[in-house]
Design a protein around this motif. Sequence first.
Motif, PDB file in Angstrom:
ATOM      1  N   PHE A 197      96.220  44.185   2.082  1.00  0.00           N
ATOM      2  CA  PHE A 197      96.645  44.571   3.427  1.00  0.00           C
ATOM      3  C   PHE A 197      97.793  45.588   3.430  1.00  0.00           C
ATOM      4  O   PHE A 197      98.187  46.071   4.492  1.00  0.00           O
ATOM      5  CB  PHE A 197      97.004  43.328   4.238  1.00  0.00           C
ATOM      6  N   SER A 198      98.304  45.919   2.253  1.00  0.00           N
ATOM      7  CA  SER A 198      99.265  47.018   2.186  1.00  0.00           C
ATOM      8  C   SER A 198      98.559  48.358   2.358  1.00  0.00           C
ATOM      9  O   SER A 198      99.198  49.371   2.650  1.00  0.00           O
ATOM     10  CB  SER A 198     100.011  46.997   0.850  1.00  0.00           C
ATOM     11  N   ASN A 199      97.227  48.352   2.220  1.00  0.00           N
ATOM     12  CA  ASN A 199      96.409  49.560   2.395  1.00  0.00           C
ATOM     13  C   ASN A 199      96.068  49.727   3.877  1.00  0.00           C
ATOM     14  O   ASN A 199      95.414  48.870   4.472  1.00  0.00           O
ATOM     15  CB  ASN A 199      95.127  49.435   1.568  1.00  0.00           C
ATOM     16  N   PRO A 200      96.477  50.837   4.508  1.00  0.00           N
ATOM     17  CA  PRO A 200      96.222  51.001   5.949  1.00  0.00           C
ATOM     18  C   PRO A 200      94.738  51.031   6.303  1.00  0.00           C
ATOM     19  O   PRO A 200      94.366  50.636   7.415  1.00  0.00           O
ATOM     20  CB  PRO A 200      96.908  52.324   6.294  1.00  0.00           C
ATOM     21  N   LYS A 201      93.898  51.474   5.382  1.00  0.00           N
ATOM     22  CA  LYS A 201      92.449  51.491   5.677  1.00  0.00           C
ATOM     23  C   LYS A 201      91.899  50.064   5.771  1.00  0.00           C
ATOM     24  O   LYS A 201      90.991  49.798   6.568  1.00  0.00           O
ATOM     25  CB  LYS A 201      91.698  52.294   4.610  1.00  0.00           C
ATOM     26  N   VAL A 202      92.438  49.162   4.982  1.00  0.00           N
ATOM     27  CA  VAL A 202      92.015  47.763   5.068  1.00  0.00           C
ATOM     28  C   VAL A 202      92.471  47.172   6.401  1.00  0.00           C
ATOM     29  O   VAL A 202      91.701  46.472   7.078  1.00  0.00           O
ATOM     30  CB  VAL A 202      92.565  46.944   3.886  1.00  0.00           C
ATOM     31  N   ARG A 203      93.705  47.461   6.779  1.00  0.00           N
ATOM     32  CA  ARG A 203      94.201  46.945   8.067  1.00  0.00           C
ATOM     33  C   ARG A 203      93.378  47.514   9.219  1.00  0.00           C
ATOM     34  O   ARG A 203      93.071  46.817  10.193  1.00  0.00           O
ATOM     35  CB  ARG A 203      95.685  47.293   8.249  1.00  0.00           C
ATOM     36  N   GLU A 204      93.000  48.785   9.113  1.00  0.00           N
ATOM     37  CA  GLU A 204      92.177  49.385  10.157  1.00  0.00           C
ATOM     38  C   GLU A 204      90.792  48.748  10.180  1.00  0.00           C
ATOM     39  O   GLU A 204      90.208  48.546  11.258  1.00  0.00           O
ATOM     40  CB  GLU A 204      92.064  50.892   9.954  1.00  0.00           C
ATOM     41  N   ALA A 205      90.260  48.428   9.002  1.00  0.00           N
ATOM     42  CA  ALA A 205      88.962  47.750   8.951  1.00  0.00           C
ATOM     43  C   ALA A 205      89.035  46.409   9.668  1.00  0.00           C
ATOM     44  O   ALA A 205      88.133  46.048  10.439  1.00  0.00           O
ATOM     45  CB  ALA A 205      88.530  47.555   7.499  1.00  0.00           C
ATOM     46  N   VAL A 206      90.128  45.659   9.444  1.00  0.00           N
ATOM     47  CA  VAL A 206      90.303  44.379  10.131  1.00  0.00           C
ATOM     48  C   VAL A 206      90.374  44.594  11.642  1.00  0.00           C
ATOM     49  O   VAL A 206      89.829  43.809  12.421  1.00  0.00           O
ATOM     50  CB  VAL A 206      91.566  43.659   9.614  1.00  0.00           C
ATOM     51  N   ARG A 207      91.022  45.683  12.052  1.00  0.00           N
ATOM     52  CA  ARG A 207      91.102  46.010  13.485  1.00  0.00           C
ATOM     53  C   ARG A 207      89.707  46.069  14.107  1.00  0.00           C
ATOM     54  O   ARG A 207      89.525  45.680  15.275  1.00  0.00           O
ATOM     55  CB  ARG A 207      91.821  47.352  13.656  1.00  0.00           C
ATOM     56  N   TYR A 208      88.713  46.565  13.339  1.00  0.00           N
ATOM     57  CA  TYR A 208      87.346  46.688  13.865  1.00  0.00           C
ATOM     58  C   TYR A 208      86.458  45.511  13.485  1.00  0.00           C
ATOM     59  O   TYR A 208      85.259  45.542  13.724  1.00  0.00           O
ATOM     60  CB  TYR A 208      86.730  48.007  13.386  1.00  0.00           C
ATOM     61  N   LEU A 209      87.058  44.481  12.892  1.00  0.00           N
ATOM     62  CA  LEU A 209      86.290  43.280  12.560  1.00  0.00           C
ATOM     63  C   LEU A 209      86.696  42.095  13.435  1.00  0.00           C
ATOM     64  O   LEU A 209      86.532  40.939  13.060  1.00  0.00           O
ATOM     65  CB  LEU A 209      86.467  42.932  11.077  1.00  0.00           C
ATOM     66  N   ILE A 210      87.226  42.397  14.609  1.00  0.00           N
ATOM     67  CA  ILE A 210      87.594  41.366  15.583  1.00  0.00           C
ATOM     68  C   ILE A 210      86.801  41.612  16.863  1.00  0.00           C
ATOM     69  O   ILE A 210      86.807  42.721  17.394  1.00  0.00           O
ATOM     70  CB  ILE A 210      89.102  41.398  15.879  1.00  0.00           C
ATOM     71  N   ASP A 211      86.139  40.592  17.343  1.00  0.00           N
ATOM     72  CA  ASP A 211      85.368  40.703  18.582  1.00  0.00           C
ATOM     73  C   ASP A 211      86.277  40.315  19.757  1.00  0.00           C
ATOM     74  O   ASP A 211      86.211  39.211  20.286  1.00  0.00           O
ATOM     75  CB  ASP A 211      84.141  39.789  18.518  1.00  0.00           C
ATOM     76  N   TYR A 212      87.140  41.250  20.141  1.00  0.00           N
ATOM     77  CA  TYR A 212      88.128  40.982  21.185  1.00  0.00           C
ATOM     78  C   TYR A 212      87.485  40.503  22.479  1.00  0.00           C
ATOM     79  O   TYR A 212      87.921  39.516  23.087  1.00  0.00           O
ATOM     80  CB  TYR A 212      88.947  42.252  21.479  1.00  0.00           C
ATOM     81  N   GLN A 213      86.463  41.230  22.918  1.00  0.00           N
ATOM     82  CA  GLN A 213      85.823  40.906  24.192  1.00  0.00           C
ATOM     83  C   GLN A 213      85.137  39.542  24.124  1.00  0.00           C
ATOM     84  O   GLN A 213      85.257  38.720  25.044  1.00  0.00           O
ATOM     85  CB  GLN A 213      84.820  42.006  24.577  1.00  0.00           C
ATOM     86  N   GLY A 214      84.423  39.299  23.028  1.00  0.00           N
ATOM     87  CA  GLY A 214      83.735  38.020  22.888  1.00  0.00           C
ATOM     88  C   GLY A 214      84.710  36.855  22.850  1.00  0.00           C
ATOM     89  O   GLY A 214      84.485  35.818  23.489  1.00  0.00           O
ATOM     90  N   ILE A 215      85.807  37.005  22.101  1.00  0.00           N
ATOM     91  CA  ILE A 215      86.811  35.945  21.999  1.00  0.00           C
ATOM     92  C   ILE A 215      87.431  35.661  23.359  1.00  0.00           C
ATOM     93  O   ILE A 215      87.565  34.509  23.781  1.00  0.00           O
ATOM     94  CB  ILE A 215      87.893  36.325  20.964  1.00  0.00           C
ATOM     95  N   ASN A 216      87.813  36.732  24.076  1.00  0.00           N
ATOM     96  CA  ASN A 216      88.471  36.527  25.364  1.00  0.00           C
ATOM     97  C   ASN A 216      87.519  35.980  26.420  1.00  0.00           C
ATOM     98  O   ASN A 216      87.921  35.169  27.264  1.00  0.00           O
ATOM     99  CB  ASN A 216      89.121  37.827  25.833  1.00  0.00           C
ATOM    100  N   ASN A 217      86.262  36.406  26.388  1.00  0.00           N
ATOM    101  CA  ASN A 217      85.297  35.921  27.378  1.00  0.00           C
ATOM    102  C   ASN A 217      84.897  34.475  27.133  1.00  0.00           C
ATOM    103  O   ASN A 217      84.760  33.677  28.070  1.00  0.00           O
ATOM    104  CB  ASN A 217      84.057  36.810  27.392  1.00  0.00           C
ATOM    105  N   ALA A 218      84.713  34.124  25.853  1.00  0.00           N
ATOM    106  CA  ALA A 218      84.177  32.803  25.532  1.00  0.00           C
ATOM    107  C   ALA A 218      85.251  31.753  25.266  1.00  0.00           C
ATOM    108  O   ALA A 218      85.063  30.579  25.585  1.00  0.00           O
ATOM    109  CB  ALA A 218      83.254  32.912  24.314  1.00  0.00           C
TER     110      ALA A 218
END
Length: 540
Positions: free
Chosen positions: A300-321
């Motif tokens: 996680f010291s690698n910014p590309k990994v942190r950015e990948a995690v940013r796109y591996l979260i289903d924000y809308q699904g989590i908040n809706n459900a």
Amino acid sequence: MNRTSSLGACLLALAMMMGSGAAIAKTPPDQLIIGMNMNNLLTLDPAAMTGNEVVGIVVNLYDSLVELDPTQLTHVKPALAHAWEVSPDGQTLTFHLRDDVRFHSGNPLTAQDVVWSMRRILHLNLAQASVWKSYGFSKKNIDQQVSAPDAHTFQIVLPKANDPQLILYSLAALGNLGVLDSKTVSRHAVNDDWGNRWLTTNEAGSGPFILESWQAKDVLRMKRNPGYWREEAKMSRVVLRHFQESQTLRLMIEKGDLDIASNMAVSDINALRNDPGLTVDAVQRGTVYYVAMSMKEPHFSNPKVREAVRYLIDYQGINNALMPGYGVLHQRPIKSGMPSTLPDPGYRLDIARAKKLLAEAGYPDGFDTTLRVLADQPFLNIAIAVQSTLMQGGINAKIITGTGNQIYGAMRERKFDMLVGRGGSGMEPHPHSSLRALVYNPDNSDAARLTNFQGWRTGFYDKQLNEMIDRALLERDPQKQVAGYQAIQTRYDKLIPALIPLSQMVDSVVVRNEVKHYQPHPSATTFLREVDKTNAGEKP
């Protein structure tokens, strides 16, 4: 009438009696019974406390200098200080104290007690010191920055330029400067611990209630302070009971065995919304639910990994459900509803983009990691959802559950990989409140021990961002200040932070209609001194 029809008539009469509410239990008329999950209630020491649950208790055992109006947060109200003024240069705050306040021990409260309480926070350097350290206070300078010109005058000299209004907000909202009875606490000090061990399970305040007993993960009892300087509390006793299961809370408040129930699952809260005897009080807090990564961990010291995690979260699904009743979608570090808060950036689950970023970072096959989370809702369900989408990108996250001390303790020690949590202060009605807690990190060294700063916990550090936060705080032109805070959010986003906000907290509390004058506070400092109960009828 035959035996069968007699039995049917009896059953019908019983059902009608129960439906009428005659069978509902009643809590004692002079006691307030509150059900909650106490897993995260670890200490009663105002200097060491973490979490909204303990704040709500501490503010009823201790008094502070000033308070925030729960219906108008920017309105600072008198408390122990009946008046105050700020010097023309904005560097000195002077508070004039009431002369009729006594601690629960009977000792009179003086300005020296306020000085001692403030010194104690910085000398102990526990969780609540971080806020004041961000304002420039330290163990080395605090003794020179606070003073008592006389028995009823308390003075703070700010060690560096700041917004004095924010200092007032912090004194009012945080609960950490609940003024302590210095004589009583000093008698219980062991090995120069400023009474920390004793205050973990005891109190030495002047508040409307006196601690009777606390049995961890069981029950906490407070009784009315008969010598309170305000009008005495309406309730003779407040009893907080621990319930691990939401369904148990639901059953207890339906039956009338509880007056108030908090920390309930959304499904149970929704099931109670149509109960004519209950009201669901919802208040939006400044804290956010987040996914955090440790930048001390090589992946996680690698910014590309942190950015990948940013796109591996289903924000809308989590908040809706998962989040109705718990939170609302929010992806910025500054809480929503403020002029300076930018619109959400609109991040969504994007597996293909995340995989591409992981491959560019040198992890085409992903990697294994751990994901820590409280064994409570909604945290656990969020973690399960995040685990599922991380796996689709190739990141295999083993979930580790535990209590608040086990989960957040590892984060405070900077010994974790990933974590689903909730934090961010946001208690004061000022953008700096959120940034201080989630972003600001003036010293990233392990020795700094800025344990109440999420930025320090995750190892996220950017000198320029810190400087921007400092400048925005001191900007006196409102439009320029708003622009400064918006620029901070833009830079934070581009840096790919180690903490990803996904939802802003909503606190839903179920209250029986017999309870009146219960006002949930957005800063978690809910005062119980005015709470009363009627025998029947709706809340006024």
